[in-house]
Design an enzyme around this catalytic site. Structure first.
Site, PDB file in Angstrom:
ATOM      1  N   HIS A 111       0.837  -1.203   0.000  1.00  0.00           N
ATOM      2  CA  HIS A 111       0.000   0.000   0.000  1.00  0.00           C
ATOM      3  C   HIS A 111       0.877   1.260   0.000  1.00  0.00           C
ATOM      4  O   HIS A 111       1.842   1.345   0.761  1.00  0.00           O
ATOM      5  CB  HIS A 111      -0.930   0.000   1.224  1.00  0.00           C
ATOM      6  CG  HIS A 111      -1.905   1.127   1.172  1.00  0.00           C
ATOM      7  ND1 HIS A 111      -3.028   1.101   0.354  1.00  0.00           N
ATOM      8  CD2 HIS A 111      -1.905   2.348   1.774  1.00  0.00           C
ATOM      9  CE1 HIS A 111      -3.679   2.243   0.476  1.00  0.00           C
ATOM     10  NE2 HIS A 111      -3.023   3.009   1.329  1.00  0.00           N
ATOM     11  N   GLY A 145     -10.250  -6.505   7.106  1.00  0.00           N
ATOM     12  CA  GLY A 145     -10.562  -5.086   6.907  1.00  0.00           C
ATOM     13  C   GLY A 145      -9.917  -4.559   5.634  1.00  0.00           C
ATOM     14  O   GLY A 145      -9.233  -5.283   4.919  1.00  0.00           O
TER      15      GLY A 145
END
Ligand code: GAR
Length: 202
Positions: A111, A145
């Site tokens: 990320h 998540g």
């Protein structure tokens, strides 16, 4: 011990896939990229896989009735290839619970921000628009998540005054291209210990 087998999931350019292909080729880690999957038939990452003689497959979300059924197909394809590690390298879909359950502890994501800041689809733009002075790159295990899983590695970078998104993205990618192969190397060498939210490198 047999060489580890890695699957890489991509949605776009695949420059991080390329970094992994090059690292494997150079022997930086003792594992092979044996499968590339994309949800996007136009992803340049598929060309990179082809060029490196890696099996590639397009699994389009629009061909399936639901996200769960789509992910079932992904799980099936990955399991058919006897995969030890699944790497999400610019894969822009959120994994379903079944997918995460199937590969927890051997599913990692890259990320372009210092999580938990700027999770989501535009980590670079969001950090810039927020006016952050520091951002960076995170490699983490995937949990249920969105960008919330246990952090394996992070590297920070300064956002310069007036910096353009293109310039920042270039700097971020440069970091990604060394951080992701490093995390994969540690995984392959069995150096990552995952306990709850904590990952130790030993
Ligand atoms: C990378 O910057 C990666 O961190 C990001 O997509 C880019 C893919 O580049 N991933 C995410 O934002 C995931 N939420 P690439 O296709 O050139 O490897």
């Amino acid at each position: 011990m047999s060489r580890k087998r890695i699957a890489v999931l991509v949605s776009g350019s695949g420059s991080n896939l390329q970094a992994l292909i090059d690292s494997a080729k150079e022997g930086y880690f003792d594992a092979d990229i044996v499968l590339v999957i994309s949800n996007n038939s136009n992803a340049f990452g598929l060309e990179r896989a082809k060029k490196a003689n890696i099996v590639s497959k397009v699994v389009s979300l629009s061909d399936f009735e639901s996200r769960e059924i789509y992910d079932k197909e992904l799980i099936k394809v990955i399991n058919e290839h006897d995969i030890d590690l699944v790497v999400l390298a610019g894969y822009m879909l959120i994994c379903s619970e079944a997918f995460v359950d199937g590969f927890y502890g051997r599913l990692i994501n890259l990320h372009p921000s210092l999580l938990p800041s700027f999770a989501g689809a535009d980590g670079i733009g969001d950090a810039l628009n927020y006016g952050a002075k520091i951002t960076g790159v995170t490699v983490h295990f995937v949990d249920k998540g969105c960008d919330t899983g246990p952090v394996i590695m992070q590297e920070a970078i300064e956002i310069k005054e007036g910096e353009s998104k293109e310039n920042l993205a270039e700097k971020i990618h440069k970091i990604e291209h060394k951080l992701l192969p490093k995390a994969v190397k540690y995984f392959v060498e069995g150096k990552l210990k995952l306990e709850g939210r904590k990952v130790s490198v030993f």
